[in-house]
Design a protein around this motif. Structure first.
Motif, PDB file in Angstrom:
ATOM      1  N   PRO A 131      -5.830   1.708   8.225  1.00  0.00           N
ATOM      2  CA  PRO A 131      -6.768   1.790   7.105  1.00  0.00           C
ATOM      3  C   PRO A 131      -6.230   1.050   5.885  1.00  0.00           C
ATOM      4  O   PRO A 131      -5.036   1.108   5.579  1.00  0.00           O
ATOM      5  N   LEU A 132      -7.103   0.331   5.201  1.00  0.00           N
ATOM      6  CA  LEU A 132      -6.730  -0.368   3.978  1.00  0.00           C
ATOM      7  C   LEU A 132      -6.935   0.586   2.811  1.00  0.00           C
ATOM      8  O   LEU A 132      -8.024   1.127   2.612  1.00  0.00           O
ATOM      9  N   THR A 133      -5.886   0.817   2.044  1.00  0.00           N
ATOM     10  CA  THR A 133      -5.920   1.815   0.980  1.00  0.00           C
ATOM     11  C   THR A 133      -5.952   1.158  -0.392  1.00  0.00           C
ATOM     12  O   THR A 133      -5.096   0.336  -0.725  1.00  0.00           O
ATOM     13  N   LEU A 134      -6.955   1.528  -1.172  1.00  0.00           N
ATOM     14  CA  LEU A 134      -7.053   1.088  -2.559  1.00  0.00           C
ATOM     15  C   LEU A 134      -6.749   2.262  -3.471  1.00  0.00           C
ATOM     16  O   LEU A 134      -7.365   3.322  -3.348  1.00  0.00           O
ATOM     17  N   ALA A 135      -5.790   2.098  -4.373  1.00  0.00           N
ATOM     18  CA  ALA A 135      -5.520   3.105  -5.396  1.00  0.00           C
ATOM     19  C   ALA A 135      -6.291   2.702  -6.643  1.00  0.00           C
ATOM     20  O   ALA A 135      -6.089   1.615  -7.182  1.00  0.00           O
ATOM     21  N   VAL A 136      -7.184   3.560  -7.096  1.00  0.00           N
ATOM     22  CA  VAL A 136      -8.121   3.204  -8.157  1.00  0.00           C
ATOM     23  C   VAL A 136      -7.795   3.966  -9.441  1.00  0.00           C
ATOM     24  O   VAL A 136      -7.587   5.187  -9.415  1.00  0.00           O
ATOM     25  N   PHE A 137      -7.780   3.243 -10.566  1.00  0.00           N
ATOM     26  CA  PHE A 137      -7.423   3.835 -11.854  1.00  0.00           C
ATOM     27  C   PHE A 137      -8.386   3.365 -12.937  1.00  0.00           C
ATOM     28  O   PHE A 137      -9.038   2.336 -12.814  1.00  0.00           O
TER      29      PHE A 137
END
Length: 505
Positions: free
Chosen positions: A206-212
């Protein structure tokens, strides 16, 4: 269905000096078709044409044999670059990953000499970079050198090229004159090439995006950045805006006060960005993964639109809000310049000022479209004084409320809106599984205790409906809209058509 997770050598010639200055992207104009905003690197290089000691003093007085700038040269006798060391004050960063290239960033501040002197404007700092697949960087895939100067706050931004798609990399910057002075080693990655099957992107994981979004230095510690960098397997960090705040503050209960005043000049914006980047968690997060960012209102000032903000515009009153007397346009250009210096972000090749909206195609898994829903050609927004409010001796002022359902009203501007529709169509046509829109303000209809935020998409309903209509009419599914600005977590099932009732303030 496949998933992703949101969560240098120196040569004495003037042309060579210009080349090394041009290598540093931070000298360029933030707007490709507006070159007048770039630094004149030829003029900067001319500050550097006074003869070196080697040209005016008998070489027998010096121990080293090679001339400065050639292979294995000793730079210590060359006054044309700073040779008393540098301090990589803000670690390293990377951003805007493509399949074969990525932007690398650092800041190299010159250290004083033993007598305490610092370089004047005629002396540039030289740093080299290298990037490779092993942490020791023994066999770099790409390397190069670049100059930086006080003109761009000693920031360095280069593009590493010739990389392999969907690959993890390590990178580092080094003082050209002293290889023992090096930055921390950063970690970054490229994205999958456009035609990579969804199930093969990121090696099948899975490609993980950390969003802020919304990080205010004086309001709290940046623990979330640290947690994501230390305790998750985030592949890319996505920031939806409000990376800094323009307002002053004393740090409240944590005592972490910001320096300076409300931001207005290039010094103000550089100082604030630099102070934010002293936070260890933010530094480590930038060092650990590539970032994809977009600015929002607080990079310039609060509640921005195409002709002003809530406390400044190009009128006399708007130019006197602060001791600097800066008008909105002055603030905007200063903020954009500092942002491009300090952030690992690419310039966008467009004929429009302030374009930051762009698209990242990550294999056939996802298209990540970063929008500018704040500064780019946005129609009038809620500025406080034009909001619906009852006055003791008059009827309600309803300027913004009365415009909310106006059919021609735009949050994005016509050019960006067309670009978005075309991008969504192309995403479906190329068979991408997911479409993610990263943007700065709340998209869904949101009524809190009978009140509506007319500075969000609720104040531009027909623009929102046009986007939803396009998705519905063209059967474009699997579209996720990420929103910043709200200072809260919301999850909504987006549907067309929103009700137009309950619009009281």
């Amino acid at each position: 269905m496949w998933r992703f997770i949101v969560s240098l050598f120196f040569f004495a010639g003037a042309s060579a000096i210009v080349d090394k200055l041009d290598k540093n992207l931070a000298f360029r104009s933030p707007f490709f078709d507006e070159p007048q905003f770039a630094h004149d690197t030829a003029a900067i290089s001319r500050r550097n044409t006074q003869p070196a000691r080697r040209d005016t003093v008998d070489a027998a007085q010096f121990k080293d044999e090679p001339y400065p700038g050639f292979f294995t040269s000793d730079f210590s006798n060359a006054i044309s670059i700073w040779s008393s060391g540098v301090n990589f004050t803000h670690s390293v960063a990377s951003g805007d990953p493509f399949d074969t290239s990525i932007i690398l960033w650092t800041r190299a501040e010159p250290l004083p000499t033993s007598s305490g002197q610092l370089p004047d404007q005629s002396v540039p700092v030289c740093v080299s970079f290298k990037i490779g697949t092993t942490q020791d960087l023994g066999s770099p895939v790409d390397s190069g050198e670049a100059f930086t100067t006080y003109d761009i706050d000693f920031t360095v931004k280069v593009e590493a090229t010739g990389l392999k798609p969907d690959t993890k990399y390590f990178f580092q910057f080094v003082d050209c004159t002293n290889p023992t002075i090096a930055s921390p080693v950063g970690m970054t990655r490229t994205v999958a090439s456009i035609n990579t099957p969804a199930e093969q992107v990121n090696g099948g994981k899975p490609l993980t995006l950390a969003v802020f979004s919304c990080s205010q230095f004086q309001a709290g510690w940046f623990n979330a950045y640290g947690f994501a960098a230390h305790n998750t397997t985030a592949d890319i960090f996505v920031h939806l805006g409000d990376y800094i705040y323009e307002t002053p503050g004393n740090g409240a209960h944590i005592g972490r006060a910001v320096l300076g005043r409300e931001l207005a000049t290039i010094h103000d914006y550089r100082q604030r960005l630099g102070q934010y980047r002293t936070d260890p968690d933010l530094q480590f997060a930038h060092q650990s993964a590539p970032w994809i960012t977009v600015w929002v209102c607080h990079i310039i000032a609060n509640n921005g639109w195409k002709a002003g903000t809530s406390d400044s515009n190009d009128s006399t009153a708007g130019c006197t809000f602060s001791p600097s007397g800066a008008c909105f346009t002055d603030r905007k250009l200063a903020g954009v310049r500092a942002y491009h210096e300090w952030m690992p972000i690419r310039q966008v090749d467009a004929g429009d000022q302030l374009r930051i909206w762009r698209n990242f195609q990550i294999g056939k898994l996802v298209d990540l479209s970063m929008l500018d829903t704040r500064n780019y050609n946005r129609d009038l927004t809620d500025l406080g004084y034009n909001h619906a409010r009852k006055h003791p001796s008059s009827s309600p002022c309803v300027v913004v409320v009365s415009l909310a359902d106006e059919s021609r009203r735009s949050l994005m501007g016509a050019n960006q809106e067309k670009w978005l529709m075309d991008t969504l169509d192309q995403s479906k046509s190329r068979g991408a599984v997911w479409r993610v829109l990263g943007q700065q303000i709340v998209f869904t209809q949101l009524i809190q205790e009978g009140s509506i935020d007319f500075d969000a998409w609720d104040g531009y309903r027909e623009n929102r409906n046009r986007i939803l209509d396009h998705l519905y009419n063209n059967k474009i599914d699997n579209t996720i809209v990420l929103s910043g600005d709200s200072h809260a977590n919301w999850v909504s099932d987006l549907a067309r058509k929103y009700t137009r009732s309950n619009t009281r303030d």
